[in-house]
Design an enzyme around this catalytic site. Structure first.
Site, PDB file in Angstrom:
ATOM      1  N   SER A 127       0.835  -1.192   0.000  1.00 56.33           N
ATOM      2  CA  SER A 127       0.000   0.000   0.000  1.00 56.33           C
ATOM      3  C   SER A 127       0.883   1.260   0.000  1.00 56.33           C
ATOM      4  O   SER A 127       1.726   1.410  -0.876  1.00 56.33           O
ATOM      5  CB  SER A 127      -0.957  -0.028   1.204  1.00 56.33           C
ATOM      6  N   ASP A 177      -8.567  -4.787  -6.192  1.00 56.53           N
ATOM      7  CA  ASP A 177      -8.119  -3.863  -5.153  1.00 56.53           C
ATOM      8  C   ASP A 177      -8.595  -2.460  -5.515  1.00 56.53           C
ATOM      9  O   ASP A 177      -8.294  -1.965  -6.607  1.00 56.53           O
ATOM     10  CB  ASP A 177      -6.583  -3.892  -5.072  1.00 56.53           C
TER      11      ASP A 177
END
Length: 561
Positions: free
Chosen positions: A203, A483
């Protein structure tokens, strides 16, 4: 699909890990409302509203001490002012369980990112660091990010005190650590560049892994950037678009229809209907319509909490969807198959407001899971209003929400807004504008004597490092197909697809969500097929990179397995 642009841990509760992740996501996605929810979740039961600090963590029965001892590394507060003498201690943890001393033994370092390093320790035990060190005979490290966890260099989180929380300083921390750290119990010098370091992050930390490879190529031999948000953006409407398209169509249709009706009522000018609508959600006392719709956004972020490992993954999004589809009263199961808004799906309330049953169920969910978090001594406006600046002015170090928000407001952006085309199907209200979502920056961070937060984040500071197109030899990108952060990664559909090679891996996990490769089981054979595959591929290209290092340095290593 169009995508425009935590594990069992010795000594730590899984509930604590998941809670930490959800709190970070709230602030990341919901702006000022996310801060309100953080404050509610962290409010000690014995104190009054909004005097917040971390609630004490209750140990599980039979809790054991962590296998990994916290260690400390001294860092300059300001790497770029040679006259500054201020320092702080950065926390890290080391695993040598698989270490086989030799020239070329790697160090696999995982960047802690925007949370306490303790929340990354599972990956040192059974996750990606354990997997790669076991395969390579290397040392594993979790490195906590400056200002997070206990790596706090200041006495408060005021605007001035936070001015050293930026990309350049954090990258310099990692570089200094890699070049100078001495590991307890390890006789060999494992500092870079004399040792091959492989830098991993997921991330925000994934973007940092990519940035480390391009900023410090002489000391970062290889980097794995998982769900790496290398593209910073002011508006991040694509996040919710991924969810809308990937969710079960029936659920997605219920949300789209509900939000469309809600917007029509809020923008229709009928104050009576607006009040009745808010009452349905337990929010009739909430003054601003923008605050109301921002509360409705709260269940959507639970999509990101999905995980292939049911021991740590959240099912909250599915529970929300199930609630929307639940028949009641005169609404029969057969009516569920009718299109949203059909007369046979409508429920007429006591006040005369007639809405689709999905909206009534939406209201029940918000009442039970969000409004219920508001304590009896506080009003709905106290809990969910966002226009009182004083709510956001506490600068104590217990106010951990200020950290990532400061990074958002200064360099990263990612304000969750409605799609720019207001005629598009959407699962969030068109009232969620950049102005509303970003006003928290001025509220929380008034100008200091030494630093002022810009009117809008300087996203160029991030994008200048490569943006979507960031690339280097021995830099891998791994993303999940569904995602919601994928539109901000090099796997965005807005840029050309790259070739997947051993030197520059470029991999997409089918049906994967957020940094799915970071999680792992002690027995890899028990993992789902797509996770076994990505882990096998990661082991393979890392070993290849290490063989390249041996070749460059004239080493004949036969210890790699």
């Amino acid at each position: 699909m169009r995508a425009k642009g935590f594990l069992a841990l010795a000594g730590f509760s899984l509930a604590v890990i998941c809670k930490a992740a959800s709190e970070s996501d709230q602030i990341r996605l919901l702006g000022p409302q996310g801060v309100n929810l953080w404050k509610l979740d962290n409010r000690p039961k014995t104190q009054t509203l909004f005097v917040s600090q971390d609630a004490p963590q209750q140990p599980l029965k039979g809790k054991k001490p962590s296998k990994f001892r916290a260690q400390w590394f001294e860092q300059p507060l300001d790497h770029f002012d040679k006259n500054s003498e201020h320092t702080f201690h950065q926390r890290y943890w080391v695993s040598t369980r698989h270490y086989k001393p030799r020239k070329g033994a790697p160090v696999i370092v995982l960047d802690g990112g925007e949370t306490s390093g303790t929340n990354r320790l599972p990956f040192l035990d059974t996750g990606i660091v354990e997997i790669l060190t076991r395969a390579t005979g290397g040392v594993g490290v979790i490195l906590e990010h400056r200002y997070y966890g206990k790596s706090i260099p200041v006495s408060n989180f005021s605007t001035d005190s936070l001015r050293f929380l930026n990309n350049d300083q954090a990258a310099a921390d990692s570089a200094n650590f890699m070049k100078n750290v001495k590991f307890d119990g390890v006789k060999e010098d494992l500092t870079a560049p004399g040792t091959p370091w492989i830098y991993y992050g997921g991330s925000y930390a994934g973007a940092r892994a990519a940035h480390m490879k391009v900023l410090y190529p002489e000391i970062v031999w290889g980097a794995i950037a998982s769900s790496a948000v290398t593209h910073a953006a002011l508006e991040n409407w694509e996040y919710m678009e991924i969810i809308r398209e990937a969710a079960d169509p029936k659920c997605s249709g219920h949300i789209v229809g509900s939000i469309g009706t809600i917007d029509d009522i809020l923008l229709g000018g009928n104050k009576f209907l607006k009040t009745q609508l808010k009452k349905l959600f337990g929010l009739s006392e909430l003054e601003h319509d923008e605050d109301f719709v921002s509360v409705l956004e709260s269940p959507l972020g639970s999509w990101q909490a999905k995980c292939w490992d049911p021991a740590v993954g959240s099912t909250r999004f599915e529970e929300f969807c199930d609630t929307l589809s639940k028949p009641f009263g005169k609404v029969t199961t057969a009516a569920l198959e009718l299109p949203y808004g059909h007369d046979d799906r409508k429920v007429t309330l006591d006040d005369g407001l007639a809405v689709d049953f999905a909206i009534v169920n939406y209201g029940k969910w918000i009442k039970n899971h969000v409004v219920s978090r508001c304590p009896s001594e506080g009003s709905v406006e106290d809990c969910f209003g966002t226009y009182d600046d004083e709510k956001y002015r506490d600068t104590g170090i217990e106010q951990k929400w200020r950290l990532w928000l400061f990074q958002v407001c200064t360099e990263w952006g990612y304000f969750t807004t409605a799609p720019p085309d207001q005629n598009m199907a959407r699962i969030v209200s068109k009232l969620l504008t950049l102005g509303y979502e970003s006003k928290i920056c001025k509220q929380a961070f008034p100008p200091g004597q030494h630093f002022s937060v810009p009117s809008l984040p300087n996203i160029t500071a991030v994008n200048a490092l490569g943006d979507f197109w960031i690339a280097a030899d021995r830099l891998a990108f791994i993303d999940g197909e569904v995602d919601p952060w994928r539109p901000d990664t090099p796997h965005s559909d807005d840029v050309a697809w790259r070739e997947d090679t051993v030197l520059r891996p470029f991999k997409l996990i089918p049906n994967g969500v957020h940094h799915y490769d970071e999680f792992g089981l002690a027995n890899l054979l028990e993992e789902p097929a797509e996770i076994r595959k990505i882990h096998a591929e990661m082991i393979s290209f890392v070993i290849s990179w290490l063989k390249d290092w041996d070749t460059v340095h004239g080493i004949n290593n036969t210890i790699l397995v």
